[in-house]
Design a protein around this motif. Structure first.
Motif, PDB file in Angstrom:
ATOM      1  N   SER A 151      15.281 -37.367   5.079  1.00 51.86           N
ATOM      2  CA  SER A 151      14.250 -36.962   4.122  1.00 51.86           C
ATOM      3  C   SER A 151      14.846 -36.694   2.742  1.00 51.86           C
ATOM      4  N   PHE A 152      16.102 -36.226   2.691  1.00 55.03           N
ATOM      5  CA  PHE A 152      16.770 -36.013   1.404  1.00 55.03           C
ATOM      6  C   PHE A 152      17.457 -37.268   0.899  1.00 55.03           C
ATOM      7  N   ALA A 153      18.043 -38.033   1.808  1.00 52.29           N
ATOM      8  CA  ALA A 153      18.649 -39.301   1.400  1.00 52.29           C
ATOM      9  C   ALA A 153      17.615 -40.175   0.696  1.00 52.29           C
ATOM     10  N   ALA A 154      16.354 -40.065   1.145  1.00 49.81           N
ATOM     11  CA  ALA A 154      15.274 -40.894   0.596  1.00 49.81           C
ATOM     12  C   ALA A 154      15.051 -40.666  -0.895  1.00 49.81           C
ATOM     13  N   ASN A 206      15.708 -44.626  -1.302  1.00 53.59           N
ATOM     14  CA  ASN A 206      14.513 -45.460  -1.346  1.00 53.59           C
ATOM     15  C   ASN A 206      14.452 -46.306  -2.611  1.00 53.59           C
ATOM     16  N   ALA A 207      14.761 -45.686  -3.736  1.00 55.62           N
ATOM     17  CA  ALA A 207      14.720 -46.421  -5.006  1.00 55.62           C
ATOM     18  C   ALA A 207      15.832 -47.470  -5.064  1.00 55.62           C
ATOM     19  N   ILE A 265       7.974 -48.639   4.487  1.00 53.34           N
ATOM     20  CA  ILE A 265       9.293 -48.948   5.064  1.00 53.34           C
ATOM     21  C   ILE A 265       9.999 -47.653   5.456  1.00 53.34           C
ATOM     22  N   PHE A 266       9.946 -46.664   4.574  1.00 59.39           N
ATOM     23  CA  PHE A 266      10.567 -45.375   4.887  1.00 59.39           C
ATOM     24  C   PHE A 266       9.916 -44.741   6.106  1.00 59.39           C
ATOM     25  N   ALA A 267       8.592 -44.812   6.180  1.00 59.85           N
ATOM     26  CA  ALA A 267       7.876 -44.225   7.316  1.00 59.85           C
ATOM     27  C   ALA A 267       8.276 -44.902   8.626  1.00 59.85           C
ATOM     28  N   TRP A 268       8.415 -46.229   8.611  1.00 58.84           N
ATOM     29  CA  TRP A 268       8.853 -46.947   9.809  1.00 58.84           C
ATOM     30  C   TRP A 268      10.258 -46.503  10.224  1.00 58.84           C
ATOM     31  N   GLY A 269      11.152 -46.407   9.253  1.00 58.35           N
ATOM     32  CA  GLY A 269      12.527 -46.003   9.568  1.00 58.35           C
ATOM     33  C   GLY A 269      12.606 -44.577  10.071  1.00 58.35           C
ATOM     34  N   GLY A 281      25.460 -41.166  -3.477  1.00 53.79           N
ATOM     35  CA  GLY A 281      25.309 -39.810  -2.956  1.00 53.79           C
ATOM     36  C   GLY A 281      24.691 -39.786  -1.568  1.00 53.79           C
ATOM     37  N   TRP A 282      23.685 -40.642  -1.318  1.00 50.99           N
ATOM     38  CA  TRP A 282      23.026 -40.641  -0.008  1.00 50.99           C
ATOM     39  C   TRP A 282      23.982 -41.121   1.083  1.00 50.99           C
ATOM     40  N   GLN A 283      24.947 -41.989   0.719  1.00 47.40           N
ATOM     41  CA  GLN A 283      25.929 -42.430   1.707  1.00 47.40           C
ATOM     42  C   GLN A 283      26.877 -41.284   2.071  1.00 47.40           C
ATOM     43  N   TRP A 284      27.302 -40.518   1.077  1.00 51.52           N
ATOM     44  CA  TRP A 284      28.149 -39.357   1.353  1.00 51.52           C
ATOM     45  C   TRP A 284      27.403 -38.333   2.218  1.00 51.52           C
ATOM     46  N   LEU A 285      26.099 -38.188   1.970  1.00 50.42           N
ATOM     47  CA  LEU A 285      25.299 -37.255   2.754  1.00 50.42           C
ATOM     48  C   LEU A 285      25.394 -37.593   4.246  1.00 50.42           C
TER      49      LEU A 285
END
Length: 443
Positions: free
Chosen positions: A47-50, A54-55, A63-67, A185-189
């Motif tokens: 939810s935070f990585a998004a 997402n962008a 797509i996010f909802a499916w994942g 940043g989302w990858q480090w998360l």
């Protein structure tokens, strides 16, 4: 939260009872809380990585909802087999296996490059984690008599709101590592929050004791007291009607409890996966979003412990599950019609209080009358069917947002699920006499 505060100083309670429950609680609950903390964090940190992923990867709300939701398909398929495997192989080995595999796959989420890799890794994460939560619920029934069950189930499950209280700000800050060593940043998360689960999984193999009779850290007298109490409860359940695994899985009671849990889980994840994006829309930075998103869970943590203790003290379950369900429905509906950020956060905080009040008490309903392999299978089935709503809830909000451009209508639609679940709780009732058969007076 003090574990000692969960053990009554009631003079009618024997010294051996008090010392046994205290020894079990200090040995198991903090470790299981820590394990569940990282389990839940690795499940919902998406939810935070998004907020940036997402962008960058051009993911639409659908797509996010499916994942977000496909995790629960893998979880559903492997839940019952996983819990039966825990019953067969023992908690230490099976929980260790679950934790190591989910930690690895969670860290591998950093490799997501498009929708299909996103779907595949989220599905595999659900497969890996299947059986952890219902396995621990089953495991705790090996150690705690019914009189103590709600408060210590809540003490374990409090890791869920705490993971958001702590994890939300940390996840928001980790997004600030954008560009470090060539990673986003989302990858480090995903990487940083996945590693602790792997380490804890290895520790679990050596730390957890499968059954009370194998506990070298309990005295012979403590083991004897616990065995006698739990055997008396099991006898009362079987006298009321012994169930085979097949009978438990097809029991109307189990099906109704699965539907109740479905309504609860739909509200939980529908709100949780979208909360950071709702808060970010208020115009906050990623770090600010993390801290503000933690507010509902801070209140939920306190309410969860107090409500579970009250349920044990009054020996009442139906109102303690049904009333918070209705509260969730009302709060979600209110959050969908107010356009003011402050009022929206107040409503979502009330919804979170309701969610975690339910979470702390719900699992006393099936464990009151199920035991052995029947309990292992039924608990897993309830959890797996219920967690299908983990797909449906986020997907419903995503689909409506994709169609309307707003999450508000999604939250309104979501409120119907806990409303129906709450009504089912009141109509279904509870086996209180079986649950508390042979118990000393409650505190």
């Amino acid at each position: 939260m003090s574990l000692s505060a969960n053990i009554s100083a009631d003079p009618a309670r024997s010294d051996i009872e008090t010392s046994t429950i205290r020894a079990i609680s200090w040995r198991l609950i903090p470790f299981l809380m820590l394990a569940y903390f990282f389990s839940y964090l690795d499940r919902v940190n998406l939810s935070f990585a998004a907020l940036t992923m997402n962008a960058e990867l051009k993911f639409t709300p659908l797509i996010f909802a499916w994942g977000a939701g496909i995790f629960f398909i893998g979880y559903f398929i492997f839940e019952v087999p996983s819990n039966l495997a825990l019953e067969k192989f023992g908690a230490s080995r099976w929980i260790a296996r679950i934790m190591v595999t989910w930690g690895i796959i969670s860290a591998l989420m950093a490799l997501v490059s498009g929708p299909w890799s996103f779907y595949a890794l989220r599905f595999l994460l659900g497969v890996a984690e299947a059986g952890f939560f219902p396995g621990i619920i089953l495991y705790l029934t090996y150690w705690y008599p019914a009189q103590y069950r709600a408060r210590f189930l809540a003490a374990f499950a409090v890791a869920v709101p705490v993971s958001s209280v702590i994890g939300a700000p940390v996840s928001g800050l980790l997004l600030g590592l954008h560009g470090a060593m060539g990673l986003q940043g989302w990858q480090w998360l995903f990487i940083i929050e996945g590693i602790p689960s792997i380490v804890l999984g290895v520790v679990t193999w050596f730390y957890l004791t499968d059954r009370p009779e194998h506990a070298a850290w309990l005295s012979a007298e403590q083991k004897a007291w616990l065995a006698a109490r739990l055997q008396a409860e099991t006898a009362a359940k079987q006298a009321a009607g012994h169930m085979t695994l097949g009978e438990a899985l097809s029991s109307p009671k189990v099906i109704v409890l699965s539907l109740i849990y479905f309504g609860f889980v739909g509200a939980l994840y529908g709100m949780q996966f979208w909360l950071p994006q709702i808060v970010k829309a208020f115009g906050l930075t990623n770090a600010q979003t993390g801290f503000v998103s933690a507010i509902p869970y801070a209140f939920g943590t306190i309410a969860m412990i107090l409500w579970a203790r009250h349920s044990d003290a009054t020996r009442e379950r139906v109102v303690h599950v049904g009333a918070p369900m209705i509260l969730i429905a009302v709060a979600l509906a209110v959050s969908s019609v107010t356009g003011d950020p402050t009022l929206t956060m107040v409503a979502l905080t009330v919804a979170a209080i309701g969610v975690f009040c339910v979470f702390g008490v719900f699992w006393t309903l099936p464990t009151a009358w199920l035991s052995g392999t029947a309990a292992a299978g039924a608990i897993a089935l309830i959890n797996s069917i219920g967690n299908l709503a983990g797909f449906g809830g986020p997907y419903l909000v995503g689909w409506i947002k994709d169609s309307t451009g707003s999450t508000a209508h999604g939250l309104l639609a979501l409120s119907v699920l806990p409303l129906i679940a709450g009504l089912l709780v009141f109509f279904g009732g509870h086996e209180s006499k079986i649950e508390f058969a042979g118990e000393a007076p409650a505190e």
